[in-house]
Scaffold this motif. Structure first.
Motif, short mmCIF file in Angstrom:
data_model
loop_
_atom_site.label_atom_id
_atom_site.label_comp_id
_atom_site.label_asym_id
_atom_site.label_seq_id
_atom_site.Cartn_x
_atom_site.Cartn_y
_atom_site.Cartn_z
N CYS B 61 1.34 -1.64 -5.55
CA CYS B 61 1.75 -2.34 -4.33
C CYS B 61 0.56 -2.44 -3.38
N VAL B 63 -1.67 -4.73 -2.95
CA VAL B 63 -1.82 -6.02 -2.28
C VAL B 63 -0.83 -6.12 -1.12
N ALA B 64 0.42 -5.69 -1.36
CA ALA B 64 1.44 -5.76 -0.30
C ALA B 64 1.02 -4.87 0.88
N TYR B 67 -1.85 -6.47 2.73
CA TYR B 67 -1.38 -7.63 3.47
C TYR B 67 -0.75 -7.19 4.79
N GLU B 130 9.13 -11.60 -1.47
CA GLU B 130 7.76 -11.15 -1.20
C GLU B 130 7.64 -10.57 0.21
N MET B 133 9.13 -7.22 0.30
CA MET B 133 8.27 -6.23 -0.36
C MET B 133 7.14 -5.79 0.58
N VAL B 134 6.54 -6.75 1.25
CA VAL B 134 5.42 -6.43 2.14
C VAL B 134 5.90 -5.59 3.33
#
Lengths: 248, 165
Positions: B61, B63-64, B67, B130, B133-134
């Motif tokens: 995770c 990238v999440a 971000y 998405e 998730m972030v």
């Protein structure tokens, strides 16, 4: 090519840049989502371009990374202040030469104690300092210390001199820190009216009633009066509690 | 000696993370801020957060996580710039006002608690899954926030049209 340019080639059903980043970093490995994304990228030139662009994103300049590491190594000012305060306290303790009694277990005063009276009519309650009590009232003592453990002796000073209270003789009573301890043994007040001073001697190490009594007698003889006695000179923590005995 | 080796290992691990994800963070910060220096500062802040808090980036995770943290750092920069602009205007120093950023225009009229959702949905074109998730939020919450966002933006559009008449 600027970042915005690639987006113009992408369709409305294209996956988000976030999804492509996850694909690129292998976070979707072996998931059904990965297969779908790969199939889309195969047939979409815009997404292929974007993936290539993401893969060639320039890194932040190297000096920035070294600055981050330097900043991370730096001790925050508040932590440095605490360290300095700790060192100063340790130095002060060395200068004064006073050893803290024992490890503390809770916050608050070092020692607290309560005098509990059971009156002749059966009423039991905590006594207030200076409160009038009568002959026949029975006293018990509850002690609390924030240190891990301690040893206590209670003695009484009045016009007649010094007398032991709890324990009546022998070794001091051990007290466990962090909880209230009701000391064994009760004291019944006699019929002689007047003010009486009860002194709690709380020590780090075990002591004896005789040792406390000897110190108290020396202090009493020097002062000549219970009210004028300062410290008993036992070398322990001392606290006084005055009561007034009245005729019933 | 052991402490130094551990520290060296940690630095080497950090360097790897920086090399792997530095481009992603810088690119995102540039996109949100449209300002090279601001983006580099944000990049440092993001990696500082990772180092100082000792926070482990959840596996698979990354990238999440990046971000979210990058977006928050950028929003902080924008909010600081807004405050600074207000102060500068109040003291009559319009000449020192920070140049306008594109994202503040995008977020104008959007309540603070919807800023992140507005960026992920409106700017990044991310799906509800998405965004959830972030942000670590449920689908229902995201759905409610998007509904709220649409209502806010709808009101804004209507107000603009009325002013135009």
């Amino acid at each position: 090519m600027r970042p915005g340019e690639t987006r113009r080639f992408r369709q409305s059903d294209c996956p988000s840049e976030f999804a492509l980043e996850r694909l690129r970093f292998g976070e979707l490995a072996a998931s059904p989502q990965e297969a779908g994304l790969l199939a889309h990228v195969d047939r979409c030139s815009g997404c292929r371009r974007l993936l290539a662009e993401l893969a060639s994103s320039p890194l932040p300049p190297a000096p920035a990374m070294h600055r981050v590491m330097r900043r991370a190594r730096r001790v925050p000012w508040w932590r440095a202040s605490f360290a300095a305060a700790g060192l100063a306290a340790a130095a002060l303790a060395l200068v004064v030469g006073r050893r803290p009694p024992l490890d503390n277990v809770t916050k608050g005063a070092d020692w607290q104690w309560t005098v509990i009276a059971r009156r002749a009519d059966g009423v039991v309650r905590a006594v207030q300092p200076g409160e009038a009590l009568a002959a026949g009232d029975r006293l018990r003592f509850q002690v609390f210390t924030r240190w891990r453990r301690g040893h206590v002796v209670l003695v009484m000073l009045d016009d007649a001199g010094v007398s032991p209270l709890v324990p009546p003789s022998g070794a001091s009573l051990p007290v466990t820190g962090g909880r209230q301890t009701l000391l064994d043994g009760a004291v019944e007040l006699d019929g002689a009216p007047g003010a009486e001073r009860i002194v709690l001697a709380a020590c780090d190490e075990s002591t004896t009633v005789d040792a406390v009594l000897r110190a108290a007698k020396r202090a009493f003889d020097a002062a000549g009066d219970a009210s004028r006695v300062g410290s008993l000179g036992t070398g322990c923590h001392e606290e006084s509690f005055w009561i007034a005995k009245a005729r019933r | 000696m052991v402490g130094r080796r551990q520290s060296s290992d940690a630095e080497s691990a950090f360097e790897q993370l920086y090399r792997r994800y530095g481009g992603l963070v810088l690119r995102r910060a540039r996109r949100l801020l449209s300002d090279e220096q601001g983006a580099r500062d944000v990049c440092q802040d993001v990696f500082m957060q990772m180092l100082q808090s000792g926070r482990e980036v959840p596996p698979a995770c990354e990238v999440a996580w990046l971000y979210r943290v990058t977006t928050n750092c950028c929003l902080n920069v924008i909010r600081r710039a807004r405050r600074w602009r207000r102060v500068a205007q109040a003291i009559g120093r319009a000449d020192v006002v920070d140049p306008g950023l594109s994202l503040p225009m995008f977020l104008r009229g959007v309540p603070k608690h919807l800023h992140e959702v507005a960026i992920y949905y409106g700017l990044d074109g991310m799906s509800q899954d998405e965004i959830g998730m972030v942000l670590g939020l449920s689908q229902k919450t995201i759905s409610n926030r998007l509904r709220e966002l649409r209502a806010v933006l709808g009101d804004d559009d209507q107000r603009t049209r009325e002013q135009g008449r």
